[in-house]
Design an enzyme around this catalytic site. Structure first.
Site, mmCIF file in Angstrom:
data_model
loop_
_atom_site.group_PDB
_atom_site.id
_atom_site.type_symbol
_atom_site.label_atom_id
_atom_site.label_comp_id
_atom_site.label_asym_id
_atom_site.label_seq_id
_atom_site.Cartn_x
_atom_site.Cartn_y
_atom_site.Cartn_z
ATOM 1 N N PRO A 95 -6.859 5.939 10.064
ATOM 2 C CA PRO A 95 -7.939 5.660 9.686
ATOM 3 C C PRO A 95 -8.988 6.795 9.852
ATOM 4 O O PRO A 95 -10.125 6.545 9.121
ATOM 5 C CB PRO A 95 -8.488 4.371 10.700
ATOM 6 C CG PRO A 95 -7.173 4.008 11.378
ATOM 7 C CD PRO A 95 -6.147 5.290 11.179
ATOM 8 N N GLU A 122 -0.318 3.147 18.693
ATOM 9 C CA GLU A 122 -1.764 3.745 18.829
ATOM 10 C C GLU A 122 -1.972 5.265 17.975
ATOM 11 O O GLU A 122 -2.914 5.484 17.579
ATOM 12 C CB GLU A 122 -2.091 4.091 20.095
ATOM 13 C CG GLU A 122 -2.425 2.950 21.250
ATOM 14 C CD GLU A 122 -3.653 1.962 20.401
ATOM 15 O OE1 GLU A 122 -4.650 2.710 20.152
ATOM 16 O OE2 GLU A 122 -3.542 0.758 20.523
ATOM 17 N N ARG A 160 2.066 4.596 -11.403
ATOM 18 C CA ARG A 160 1.656 4.021 -12.448
ATOM 19 C C ARG A 160 1.261 4.875 -13.461
ATOM 20 O O ARG A 160 0.839 4.816 -14.566
ATOM 21 C CB ARG A 160 0.831 2.798 -12.152
ATOM 22 C CG ARG A 160 -0.723 3.106 -11.443
ATOM 23 C CD ARG A 160 -1.254 1.979 -11.018
ATOM 24 N NE ARG A 160 -1.787 1.127 -12.048
ATOM 25 C CZ ARG A 160 -2.899 1.360 -12.819
ATOM 26 N NH1 ARG A 160 -3.550 2.439 -12.758
ATOM 27 N NH2 ARG A 160 -2.997 0.699 -13.960
ATOM 28 N N ASP A 175 -9.080 2.800 -16.466
ATOM 29 C CA ASP A 175 -9.213 2.082 -15.042
ATOM 30 C C ASP A 175 -10.687 2.747 -14.558
ATOM 31 O O ASP A 175 -10.837 3.622 -14.723
ATOM 32 C CB ASP A 175 -8.056 2.395 -14.154
ATOM 33 C CG ASP A 175 -6.857 1.881 -14.783
ATOM 34 O OD1 ASP A 175 -7.040 0.584 -15.438
ATOM 35 O OD2 ASP A 175 -5.866 2.056 -14.268
HETATM 36 N N1 SAM Z 1 -5.423 3.858 17.149
HETATM 37 C C1 SAM Z 1 -5.649 4.195 15.662
HETATM 38 C C2 SAM Z 1 -7.192 4.140 15.431
HETATM 39 O O1 SAM Z 1 -7.749 3.642 16.120
HETATM 40 O O2 SAM Z 1 -7.277 5.044 14.647
HETATM 41 C C3 SAM Z 1 -4.979 3.058 15.065
HETATM 42 C C4 SAM Z 1 -3.753 2.958 14.995
HETATM 43 S S1 SAM Z 1 -2.856 1.479 13.777
HETATM 44 C C5 SAM Z 1 -2.919 0.318 14.850
HETATM 45 C C6 SAM Z 1 -1.416 2.169 13.693
HETATM 46 C C7 SAM Z 1 -1.061 3.097 12.269
HETATM 47 O O3 SAM Z 1 -1.540 2.349 11.306
HETATM 48 C C8 SAM Z 1 -1.913 4.365 12.028
HETATM 49 O O4 SAM Z 1 -1.242 5.262 13.098
HETATM 50 C C9 SAM Z 1 -1.745 4.682 10.767
HETATM 51 O O5 SAM Z 1 -0.729 5.400 10.377
HETATM 52 C C10 SAM Z 1 -1.842 3.380 10.333
HETATM 53 N N2 SAM Z 1 -3.035 2.672 9.816
HETATM 54 C C11 SAM Z 1 -3.762 1.909 10.162
HETATM 55 N N3 SAM Z 1 -5.020 1.600 9.816
HETATM 56 C C12 SAM Z 1 -5.227 2.511 8.460
HETATM 57 C C13 SAM Z 1 -5.991 2.907 7.537
HETATM 58 N N4 SAM Z 1 -7.260 2.308 7.584
HETATM 59 N N5 SAM Z 1 -5.667 4.009 6.639
HETATM 60 C C14 SAM Z 1 -4.393 4.510 6.854
HETATM 61 N N6 SAM Z 1 -3.564 4.567 7.975
HETATM 62 C C15 SAM Z 1 -3.931 3.464 8.796
#
Ligand code: SAM
Length: 257
Positions: A95, A122, A160, A175
């Protein structure tokens, strides 16, 4: 040239069904897009094959351990060497990453590919990120339980764009985002739709005119209007790249937004 993705994941089974359906299936079958799945647990040690542990400093959740990730990446590097593939950059989903854009997808679709790291728990021990991750990519301002859906989204978006995947090559050129704007509305049969309350709804007459230049102009104006209302930031970006014509600017100023 094929695009190769080496995916590090704890859930490789999530990827298999996706490769057997839809317009993208042929690209996987022909290896135009070569997806190689690497089960992280195969690179963990000990009876329990641990891939995670508690965070130093306390707090909730678990952290993905560095060592299994290093071993998985070493196995991928060895495979890349033995198959004559270049050393592909490592993209980790997070994120905190840069939001994925169509421009980045287009660049990836013309590249040899990438190693995709799907986080869980996490997240990943920062020391692995600092040493091995080239790019962090986000799917948006929300939190998923893992990086597998982001990886599937990225692979789908890249696939795609491969030649021959879409039946009509022009399809992805119109698109959303391809020309920096959102897509225009689309209509198909029936020409007149009767709603349950008896009301009849037609389609914009210009689409039935057969006049290609007028249809193209109508579509462009629909794109401009939708983008100006929903994503004014994209209009500003297109303007700063010099992609709006005088006619476009005139149309936008008449919208009164
Ligand atoms: N503790 C992290 C935080 O608050 O940013 C969130 C971890 S999430 C539960 C577990 C994994 O999901 C992350 O390490 C990432 O690889 C993926 N993930 C979750 N949300 C994402 C997003 N919006 N974009 C990309 N990857 C995401």
């Amino acid at each position: 040239m094929s695009v190769r993705f080496d995916v590090i994941t704890l859930f490789p089974e999530l990827f298999a069904p996706f490769q057997t359906v839809g317009v993208t299936r042929r690209a996987f079958e022909s290896k135009a897009v070569d997806v190689r799945l690497w089960q992280l647990r195969d690179h963990a040690e000990g009876v329990y094959r641990r891939v995670d542990d508690r965070p130093f400093g306390g707090g909730p959740g678990m952290v993905m351990l560095v060592e299994p990730l290093v071993r998985a990446l070493a196995a991928i590097r060895a495979d890349q060497v033995s198959t004559g593939a270049p050393k592909l950059p490592v993209i980790m989903f997070s994120p905190a990453g840069k939001p994925l854009t169509q421009a980045r997808v287009q660049a990836l679709s013309q590249s040899p590919g990438a190693v995709l790291l799907c986080g869980r728990y996490e997240g990943v021990d920062q020391r692995f990120i600092d040493a091995h991750v080239d790019e962090e990519v986000s799917m948006g301002d929300y939190v998923l339980s893992g990086g597998e859906l982001p990886a599937l989204a990225l692979i789908d978006a890249v696939t795609r764009l491969q030649p021959g995947v879409l039946h009509d090559a022009a399809s992805h050129e119109q698109d959303s985002f391809s020309d920096g704007l959102l897509d225009c509305p689309h209509y198909s049969r029936p020409e007149v739709l009767t709603l349950p309350d008896g009301e009849s709804v037609g389609v914009p007459p210009v689409l039935m005119s057969g006049h290609h230049a007028q249809i193209a102009r109508w579509r462009r104006e629909q794109q401009l209007a939708i983008t100006a209302r929903r994503r004014p930031d994209l209009i500003e970006a297109a303007r700063s790249r010099g992609e709006l014509s005088k006619q476009d600017e005139h149309f936008l100023s008449n919208l009164g937004l």
